[in-house]
Design a protein around this motif. Structure first.
Motif, PDB file in Angstrom:
ATOM      1  N   LYS A   1       0.965  -1.507  -0.244  1.00  0.00           N
ATOM      2  CA  LYS A   1       0.149   0.129  -0.012  1.00  0.00           C
ATOM      3  C   LYS A   1       0.697   1.137   0.122  1.00  0.00           C
ATOM      4  CE  LYS A   1      -2.937  -0.194   2.889  1.00  0.00           C
ATOM      5  NZ  LYS A   1      -3.474   0.504   4.617  1.00  0.00           N
ATOM      6  N   LYS A   2       1.882   1.755   0.834  1.00  0.00           N
ATOM      7  CA  LYS A   2       2.511   2.427   1.232  1.00  0.00           C
ATOM      8  C   LYS A   2       3.467   2.584  -0.248  1.00  0.00           C
ATOM      9  CE  LYS A   2       4.763   3.707   5.301  1.00  0.00           C
ATOM     10  NZ  LYS A   2       6.086   3.456   6.565  1.00  0.00           N
ATOM     11  N   GLU A   3       3.844   1.703  -1.490  1.00  0.00           N
ATOM     12  CA  GLU A   3       4.563   1.877  -2.435  1.00  0.00           C
ATOM     13  C   GLU A   3       3.232   1.807  -3.313  1.00  0.00           C
ATOM     14  OE1 GLU A   3       6.446  -2.074  -3.029  1.00  0.00           O
ATOM     15  OE2 GLU A   3       7.657  -1.564  -1.914  1.00  0.00           O
ATOM     16  N   ALA A   4       2.448   1.915  -2.957  1.00  0.00           N
ATOM     17  CA  ALA A   4       1.486   2.574  -4.030  1.00  0.00           C
ATOM     18  C   ALA A   4       1.710   3.653  -4.669  1.00  0.00           C
ATOM     19  CB  ALA A   4       0.037   1.517  -4.268  1.00  0.00           C
ATOM     20  N   SER A   5       1.121   4.066  -2.939  1.00  0.00           N
ATOM     21  CA  SER A   5       0.461   5.066  -2.978  1.00  0.00           C
ATOM     22  C   SER A   5       1.579   5.903  -2.948  1.00  0.00           C
ATOM     23  CB  SER A   5       0.079   5.655  -1.174  1.00  0.00           C
ATOM     24  OG  SER A   5       0.929   5.405  -0.029  1.00  0.00           O
ATOM     25  N   GLU A   6       2.817   6.118  -2.370  1.00  0.00           N
ATOM     26  CA  GLU A   6       4.531   6.416  -2.848  1.00  0.00           C
ATOM     27  C   GLU A   6       4.557   7.379  -3.639  1.00  0.00           C
ATOM     28  OE1 GLU A   6       6.968   5.971   0.925  1.00  0.00           O
ATOM     29  OE2 GLU A   6       7.808   5.732  -1.106  1.00  0.00           O
ATOM     30  N   GLN A   7       4.141   5.963  -5.186  1.00  0.00           N
ATOM     31  CA  GLN A   7       4.263   5.420  -6.480  1.00  0.00           C
ATOM     32  C   GLN A   7       3.217   7.420  -7.193  1.00  0.00           C
ATOM     33  OE1 GLN A   7       6.283   4.613  -7.579  1.00  0.00           O
ATOM     34  NE2 GLN A   7       5.851   5.678 -10.076  1.00  0.00           N
TER      35      GLN A   7
ATOM     36  N   LYS B   1       1.952  12.377  -8.919  1.00  0.00           N
ATOM     37  CA  LYS B   1       1.199  13.511  -8.962  1.00  0.00           C
ATOM     38  C   LYS B   1       1.742  14.946  -8.775  1.00  0.00           C
ATOM     39  CE  LYS B   1      -3.157  14.073  -6.399  1.00  0.00           C
ATOM     40  NZ  LYS B   1      -4.239  14.144  -5.002  1.00  0.00           N
ATOM     41  N   GLU B   2       3.357  14.687  -8.148  1.00  0.00           N
ATOM     42  CA  GLU B   2       4.146  15.616  -8.323  1.00  0.00           C
ATOM     43  C   GLU B   2       4.588  16.234  -9.857  1.00  0.00           C
ATOM     44  OE1 GLU B   2       6.647  14.971  -5.008  1.00  0.00           O
ATOM     45  OE2 GLU B   2       5.595  14.783  -3.647  1.00  0.00           O
ATOM     46  N   LYS B   3       4.883  14.756 -10.367  1.00  0.00           N
ATOM     47  CA  LYS B   3       5.594  14.975 -11.432  1.00  0.00           C
ATOM     48  C   LYS B   3       4.706  16.033 -12.100  1.00  0.00           C
ATOM     49  CE  LYS B   3       8.549  11.065 -12.507  1.00  0.00           C
ATOM     50  NZ  LYS B   3       8.945  10.008 -12.429  1.00  0.00           N
ATOM     51  N   LYS B   4       3.358  15.724 -11.901  1.00  0.00           N
ATOM     52  CA  LYS B   4       2.134  16.451 -13.274  1.00  0.00           C
ATOM     53  C   LYS B   4       2.018  18.100 -12.471  1.00  0.00           C
ATOM     54  CE  LYS B   4      -0.706  13.354 -13.992  1.00  0.00           C
ATOM     55  NZ  LYS B   4      -2.149  12.353 -13.990  1.00  0.00           N
ATOM     56  N   ASN B   5       2.350  18.133 -10.785  1.00  0.00           N
ATOM     57  CA  ASN B   5       2.089  20.163 -10.554  1.00  0.00           C
ATOM     58  C   ASN B   5       3.472  20.079 -11.049  1.00  0.00           C
ATOM     59  OD1 ASN B   5      -0.554  19.186 -10.167  1.00  0.00           O
ATOM     60  ND2 ASN B   5      -0.155  18.714  -7.463  1.00  0.00           N
TER      61      ASN B   5
END
Lengths: 148, 119
Positions: free
Chosen positions: A99-105, A110-114
């Motif tokens: 779950k952690k890896e998935a949410s970090e991914q 998101k950050e790359k987009k923003n």
């Protein structure tokens, strides 16, 4: 049903389900018995917590950890729970890591987009370090189990 | 809170962590214990799972030892008997007292008074 913050009871629907699954098919459970089991479960949590806390205090720790809970089960003479608990914890930790890896991914994406900028590099480095720590933690856990 | 939402929540919990009881509620109970400051997430998970195992164990043991087999019902007295007779469930005797008839209770009160008088 009202749910107050002070409600120290466990949800009736879930308790009933667990009871039904444990008993042979077709066995009925009286309302009184269900309520009593629910209360017994809350008392069990308190007793287990108090017991586990004693182990933590003996080790001069302020945080209750998994080992304390396992020791408490032994102390309370629920050794039969130890093996299923260990297995469940393994599965839980794996699930948590996934779950952690998935949410970090997701966060990375998101950050790359923003903000497509220089800031990303430093953030990525931090995250990579963090992930290495996690992996080390997981390995230690596995070793412990093998010894047991 | 509608029943449907509750079921969804239970399903989600079961899928991810293989438990049905809500950890948030278990944490609330744990925090009510004196001297407890912090609870590690794994410890919370284990306590929740252990509680589920306990519910199963209590229900099944009580049923097996009780008279429920004839009536096909698990009753309160089955649980009270289990608390009294089994060492592992002794800690429950206070909250699962055996029920007695009112007249039996009054009788035992009278007998206690007699003993006090004799002393």
């Amino acid at each position: 049903m009202a749910e107050k913050p002070e409600d120290l009871n466990l949800p009736n629907a879930v308790i009933t389900r667990i009871i039904k699954e444990a008993l042979p098919d077709g066995v009925n459970v009286s309302k009184e018995a269900r309520r009593a089991i629910s209360q017994a479960a809350s008392v069990f949590v308190l007793y287990a917590t108090s017991c586990a806390n004693n182990f933590a205090m003996k080790a001069k720790r302020k945080t209750l950890n998994a080992g304390d809970v396992m020791s408490a089960m032994e102390e309370m003479e629920f050794e039969r729970f130890l093996q299923p608990l260990r297995e469940a914890l393994e599965a839980y930790k794996k699930g948590q890591k996934g779950k952690k890896e998935a949410s970090e991914q997701k966060r990375k994406d998101k950050e790359k987009k923003n903000s497509p900028g220089e800031n990303d590099k430093s953030r990525d480095e931090e995250e990579d370090e963090h992930m290495d720590d996690e992996q080390e933690g997981e390995n230690e856990g596995e070793e412990e189990d093998v010894e047991n | 809170m509608s029943g449907k939402n509750m079921e969804e929540k239970v399903e989600q919990a079961t899928d991810r962590k293989n438990i049905s009881l809500p950890m948030s509620r278990v944490r609330l109970i744990m925090k009510s214990s004196p001297d407890v400051s912090c609870i590690n997430q794994d410890a919370l998970f284990l306590t929740t799972k252990a509680t589920e195992l306990f519910v199963q164990h209590l229900a099944l043991s009580s049923y097996k030892n009780g008279s429920g087999k004839e009536t096909n019902t698990l009753s309160y007295s089955d649980l009270a008997n289990a608390a009294e007779e089994s060492e592992t469930f002794q800690f429950l005797t206070d909250i699962l007292p055996k029920k007695i008839l009112a007249r039996e209770y009054l009788k035992s009160l009278e007998e206690m008074e007699k003993v006090d008088d004799n002393l």
